[in-house]
Design a protein around this motif. Structure first.
Motif, PDB file in Angstrom:
ATOM      1  N   UNK A 157       0.840  -1.197   0.000  1.00 57.62           N
ATOM      2  CA  UNK A 157       0.000   0.000   0.000  1.00 57.62           C
ATOM      3  C   UNK A 157       0.876   1.249   0.000  1.00 57.62           C
ATOM      4  N   UNK A 158       0.607   2.158  -0.936  1.00 54.86           N
ATOM      5  CA  UNK A 158       1.340   3.412  -1.019  1.00 54.86           C
ATOM      6  C   UNK A 158       2.559   3.371  -1.909  1.00 54.86           C
ATOM      7  N   UNK A 159       2.960   2.208  -2.410  1.00 51.57           N
ATOM      8  CA  UNK A 159       4.160   2.140  -3.250  1.00 51.57           C
ATOM      9  C   UNK A 159       3.821   2.408  -4.708  1.00 51.57           C
ATOM     10  N   UNK A 160       4.807   2.924  -5.435  1.00 52.64           N
ATOM     11  CA  UNK A 160       4.652   3.147  -6.872  1.00 52.64           C
ATOM     12  C   UNK A 160       4.783   1.813  -7.590  1.00 52.64           C
ATOM     13  N   UNK A 175       1.527   4.008 -14.827  1.00 51.93           N
ATOM     14  CA  UNK A 175       2.229   4.167 -13.554  1.00 51.93           C
ATOM     15  C   UNK A 175       1.241   4.701 -12.526  1.00 51.93           C
ATOM     16  N   UNK A 176       1.269   4.138 -11.334  1.00 51.44           N
ATOM     17  CA  UNK A 176       0.388   4.617 -10.272  1.00 51.44           C
ATOM     18  C   UNK A 176       0.904   4.170  -8.921  1.00 51.44           C
ATOM     19  N   UNK A 177       0.039   4.280  -7.902  1.00 47.78           N
ATOM     20  CA  UNK A 177       0.420   3.839  -6.559  1.00 47.78           C
ATOM     21  C   UNK A 177      -0.689   2.979  -5.982  1.00 47.78           C
ATOM     22  N   UNK A 178      -0.291   2.011  -5.180  1.00 43.51           N
ATOM     23  CA  UNK A 178      -1.239   1.037  -4.642  1.00 43.51           C
ATOM     24  C   UNK A 178      -2.115   1.664  -3.559  1.00 43.51           C
ATOM     25  N   UNK A 196      -5.101   0.252  -7.783  1.00 42.34           N
ATOM     26  CA  UNK A 196      -4.010   1.148  -8.157  1.00 42.34           C
ATOM     27  C   UNK A 196      -4.581   2.480  -8.611  1.00 42.34           C
ATOM     28  N   UNK A 197      -4.129   3.564  -8.020  1.00 40.15           N
ATOM     29  CA  UNK A 197      -4.510   4.910  -8.443  1.00 40.15           C
ATOM     30  C   UNK A 197      -3.655   5.274  -9.656  1.00 40.15           C
ATOM     31  N   UNK A 198      -4.303   5.544 -10.760  1.00 39.45           N
ATOM     32  CA  UNK A 198      -3.618   5.799 -12.028  1.00 39.45           C
ATOM     33  C   UNK A 198      -3.089   7.234 -12.069  1.00 39.45           C
ATOM     34  N   UNK A 199      -1.765   7.393 -12.207  1.00 43.80           N
ATOM     35  CA  UNK A 199      -1.150   8.714 -12.228  1.00 43.80           C
ATOM     36  C   UNK A 199      -0.686   9.132 -13.633  1.00 43.80           C
TER      37      UNK A 199
END
Length: 649
Positions: A157-160, A175-178, A196-199
Motif C-alpha cells: 500500500x502506497x508504493x509506486x 504508472x500509479x500507486x497502490x 491502483x490509483x492511475x497517475x
C-alpha cells in the motif's frame, strides 16, 4: 492525472550537483543499488568499478542533459489545483521526453524511464480491455488484477507500481500507486475497490510532451529486461495462459475520470526489499536468479572484453587501431570494453556479473591475465594502475569470436547491466560522421589587378594547381623566363603593378633586381587573390558543394584551468566538418569516463545563422578528442590546440 494538458513553465537546465543529488535520492528510495559490501573492504579497482556503475545508473535514470520545469494541473472531485516538477531528458541522441515527474513530494517514473530501466518498480498486469480504460484516465480496480495471486511483494500500500497488459506483459503502459496492499491479496475474483490509483499512462499529456511537438514514442512490442523478470517470477506462463471472462474484465477499472480523484494519502516506501516498521523486511518478490559459478562469471568477463574489441574492429575498420587510443586505462577498459557487453538483463544479474566476483578480483589482474595469454601487452603505471599498451587484433581468440545476443537498449537500467545490440549499434554507428571521408578544397578568385594574368581562365574560382598552370602559361606566352636560369621570371609592367607594388622593402628589392623566382611569384599571386574553401564529404562532386569565402576554418581545442586543480577541455568549430557536438559529447563521456556538456558558444554566430556549439569535457582530454575527430575524418592539420593550463614564463 494528466488526461488534461498541464501548464508547464519553460525548461531550465538542471545543475550537475542537483542532478546527481536527485538521482542518488531516487536510487536510495527505489533501492536500486547493492550496498551489502562495506566500502572499507573494497580495493581501489573495486571502488573504481562501483563508481563507474553508480555513475552509469545515475545517467540512465537522469541523463546529464536533464532539464526541469514547474507545472500546474488539477486533481480531485473539486478540481483542486496541484503543482509539481517535470524532469525532461534524452539518451543517446533520442528526442527529449519527460523521464520523471514529482508531485506532493513523490517522484514517479514515466513510461519512458520504465522502458529503459526494468524492475525499478513492481509490475502488475491487467487484461488489454482494462488497459484501454486506464488510457482514458481510469483507476485499476482489484478485480482487474491478473497474473496472481501471488502478486509482487513490493506492491504494498502506497508504493509506486507499473501496469502492463496481459497481451504485452513485458511492456509497462501505466504508472500509479497502490491503494491497497496488493501483495497480500489472496483472491481478486468478486473483490471490490480500487487497487491502483492511475497517475500516468502511455498516451497522456506527460507521454506526449516534447520540444519538437511530435507525438510521444510508441510502446515497444517487447522488452527483454522485463521479460526476464517475469520469467524469473514464473509469471510469463501464467499470463500467457490467462483467460478471463468479460464479466471480470468489466469490473477491472473505475470509470471515473482521473482528474476527479484525490492524491495518495500514505507515503511511499518502495524498493527491492520494502521494510515495514517493527517487522523484518519481506523477501524480494523476484525469484532468485540462478547463481552463476565463478567459471561462468570469468567466462562472461573474458567474452565481454573480446566482444568489445570485436565491435571496435567491426565499426572502425578504417581508423588506426580500430579507433582505440593507447594506452588504455583501467577505467576505460571497464566502462567501454567490458560493461557494455556483459549479458546482464536485470539488476539481479548485474549484481553477479561484477569484477570482484571473478577469480581475478580486480581489473588489474584481469588485464595481466590477458597479457599472459598474449592477447594484449600491458604495463604497470605509477605503481597502482595497469594500462594496455597494445592489442593483438589478429589473435585467434579475437578473430574467431562469435557475437552473442545482448540486452536491447530500451531494457537497460544502465551501462553496468549490459548494452543491447541496438544500443551498441547506435553508439558505434548512430553518428553518421564516424568513418566519413573529408576533403578541404581551397579556391582562389583573381582580383581586378590580377585579371590580366587569368584572361584564359574558364571559371571564377581556381584551385592552387590551376593558378600555377595559368600563371606559368602567362609567363611562357610573354617570354618572361630568364635565359640563364629557367627558375627565374623577368618582371614585366603587368607583374610589377599587379603583384609587386613597392609597398614593402622586399617588393623594392625585387623590382630593383627585375627578376623573381617562379615559385615565389606564384605564392605571391596566391596571397594576393581572394581565398575561398569547400569541405567535401564522402567523395561528393566538388562542383555540387557551395564554396565559402575566407580561409578554411579550424576546430579549436582549448585546455583550461577551472577552480582549484580542475581542468577542462573545450572543443568548438565542429559543425563545419559535419560533426554533431552532442553525439561527440556522448562518445567522449564514455571514452573519458567523465562528464561532458554542450552549450552555445556566445558571439560565435550571427543572429541569422545557426548557433555554434561548444563541447566541454572534464579533464585534460586533448588526445581523446583528437582521436575521436580522426575517426570522423578530421585531419590534425585542421585542428588548432590552445593550452591555457601552462604557466606563463
Amino acid at each position: 492525472m494528466f488526461k488534461k494538458k498541464p501548464t508547464i513553465k519553460p525548461l531550465a537546465p538542471l545543475r550537475s550537483s542537483d542532478r546527481r543529488k536527485l538521482a542518488d535520492q531516487i536510487i536510495k528510495d527505489y533501492n536500486l543499488e547493492d550496498t551489502n559490501s562495506p566500502e572499507a573492504e573494497q580495493t581501489p579497482e573495486q571502488k573504481t568499478e562501483a563508481v563507474n556503475a553508480h555513475t552509469s545508473l545515475r545517467n540512465s535514470l537522469l541523463p546529464d542533459n536533464t532539464q526541469s520545469a514547474r507545472f500546474t494541473t488539477t486533481q480531485g472531485p473539486d478540481l483542486k489545483q496541484a503543482s509539481g516538477t517535470v524532469y525532461v531528458g534524452s539518451h543517446d541522441g533520442e528526442e527529449a521526453r519527460i523521464l520523471w515527474f514529482q508531485i506532493e513530494g513523490r517522484m514517479y517514473p514515466s513510461v519512458y524511464t520504465l522502458w529503459r530501466n526494468p524492475d525499478i518498480v513492481a509490475l502488475l498486469h491487467t487484461p488489454d480491455v482494462a488497459v484501454d480504460r486506464l488510457r482514458a484516465g481510469a483507476d485499476l480496480m482489484t478485480p482487474g488484477l491478473a497474473g496472481g495471486p501471488p502478486f509482487p511483494e513490493r506492491a504494498k500500500k502506497g508504493t509506486v507500481v507499473a501496469v502492463a497488459s496481459t497481451d504485452k506483459p513485458s511492456v509497462p503502459v501505466a504508472v500509479g500507486w497502490c491503494e491497497v496492499d496488493v501483495s497480500a491479496l489472496e483472491q481478486v475474483r468478486g473483490a471490490k475497490g480500487h487497487a491502483v490509483r492511475n497517475m500516468h499512462w502511455a498516451g497522456d499529456e506527460v507521454w506526449n510532451y516534447g520540444a519538437t511537438g511530435r507525438a510521444g514514442q510508441a510502446a515497444p512490442e517487447e522488452i527483454d529486461g522485463w521479460k526476464r523478470v517475469l520469467e524469473a517470477r514464473g509469471l510469463a506462463e501464467k499470463v500467457d495462459a490467462l483467460d478471463l471472462d468479460e464479466d471480470e474484465v468489466d469490473g477491472g477499472v473505475a470509470l471515473t475520470d482521473a482528474d476527479e480523484q484525490s492524491g495518495p494519502a500514505s507515503k511511499q516506501t518502495n524498493g527491492y526489499n520494502t521494510s515495514v516498521e517493527g517487522e523484518d523486511a519481506p523477501a524480494n518478490d523476484i525469484a532468485p536468479t540462478k547463481e552463476l559459478t565463478q567459471t561462468e562469471i570469468d567466462t562472461a568477463f573474458r567474452n565481454a572484453f573480446l566482444y568489445g574489441i570485436h565491435k571496435h574492429k567491426e565499426t572502425n575498420s578504417n581508423a588506426p587501431n580500430y579507433g582505440l587510443v593507447f594506452p588504455l586505462s583501467q577505467s576505460f577498459v571497464v566502462s567501454n570494453l567490458i560493461q557494455p557487453f556483459l549479458p546482464a538483463y536485470t539488476p539481479a544479474e548485474a549484481q553477479q556479473l561484477q569484477i570482484k566476483k571473478t577469480s581475478w578480483k580486480n581489473i588489474k589482474k584481469f588485464i595481466k591475465a590477458l597479457d599472459k595469454q598474449q592477447i594484449l601487452k600491458s604495463k604497470e603505471k605509477d605503481g597502482h594502475e595497469t594500462v594496455i599498451l597494445d592489442i593483438d587484433f589478429d589473435d585467434a581468440a579475437i578473430m574467431n569470436f562469435k557475437p552473442y545476443r545482448l540486452p536491447k537498449k530500451e531494457t537497460l537500467g544502465g551501462a553496468s547491466q549490459g548494452r543491447g545490440e541496438k544500443a551498441t549499434e547506435q553508439i558505434d554507428t548512430g553518428d553518421d560522421s564516424v568513418g566519413q571521408k573529408l576533403q578541404v578544397i581551397s579556391y582562389y578568385r583573381p582580383t581586378s589587378k590580377l585579371a590580366p594574368l587569368f584572361t584564359t581562365a574558364t571559371k571564377p574560382l581556381l584551385t592552387p594547381p590551376e593558378v600555377r598552370e595559368l600563371v606559368t602559361a602567362y609567363i611562357e606566352s610573354e617570354n618572361l623566363l630568364a635565359e640563364t636560369n629557367k627558375r627565374l621570371v623577368k618582371l614585366d609592367p603587368t607583374l610589377s603593378n599587379a603583384v609587386f607594388d613597392g609597398s614593402t622593402n622586399l617588393d623594392k628589392e625585387v623590382l630593383a633586381k627585375g627578376t623573381v623566382p617562379r615559385d615565389a611569384l606564384i605564392d605571391r599571386v596566391l596571397h594576393a587573390m581572394n581565398p575561398s574553401y569547400a569541405i567535401v564529404r564522402n567523395g561528393a562532386d566538388p562542383a555540387s558543394v557551395k564554396a565559402r569565402s575566407g580561409a578554411p576554418p579550424k576546430i579549436h581545442i582549448t585546455l583550461e584551468n577551472r577552480t582549484g586543480n580542475k581542468r577542462v577541455t573545450k572543443v568548438s568549430g565542429l559543425e563545419a566538418y559535419f560533426v554533431s557536438p552532442k553525439l561527440l559529447a556522448d562518445e567522449l563521456r564514455k571514452t573519458c569516463a567523465g562528464s561532458t556538456s554542450v552549450e552555445a558558444l556566445a558571439g560565435a554566430a550571427k543572429k541569422t545563422e545557426k548557433p555554434v556549439e561548444e563541447v566541454m569535457i572534464q579533464g585534460p582530454q586533448k588526445d581523446a578528442v583528437v582521436a575521436a575527430l580522426e575517426r570522423r575524418g578530421v585531419d590534425r592539420r585542421w585542428v588548432e590546440v590552445l593550452d591555457k593550463t601552462k604557466k606563463k614564463k
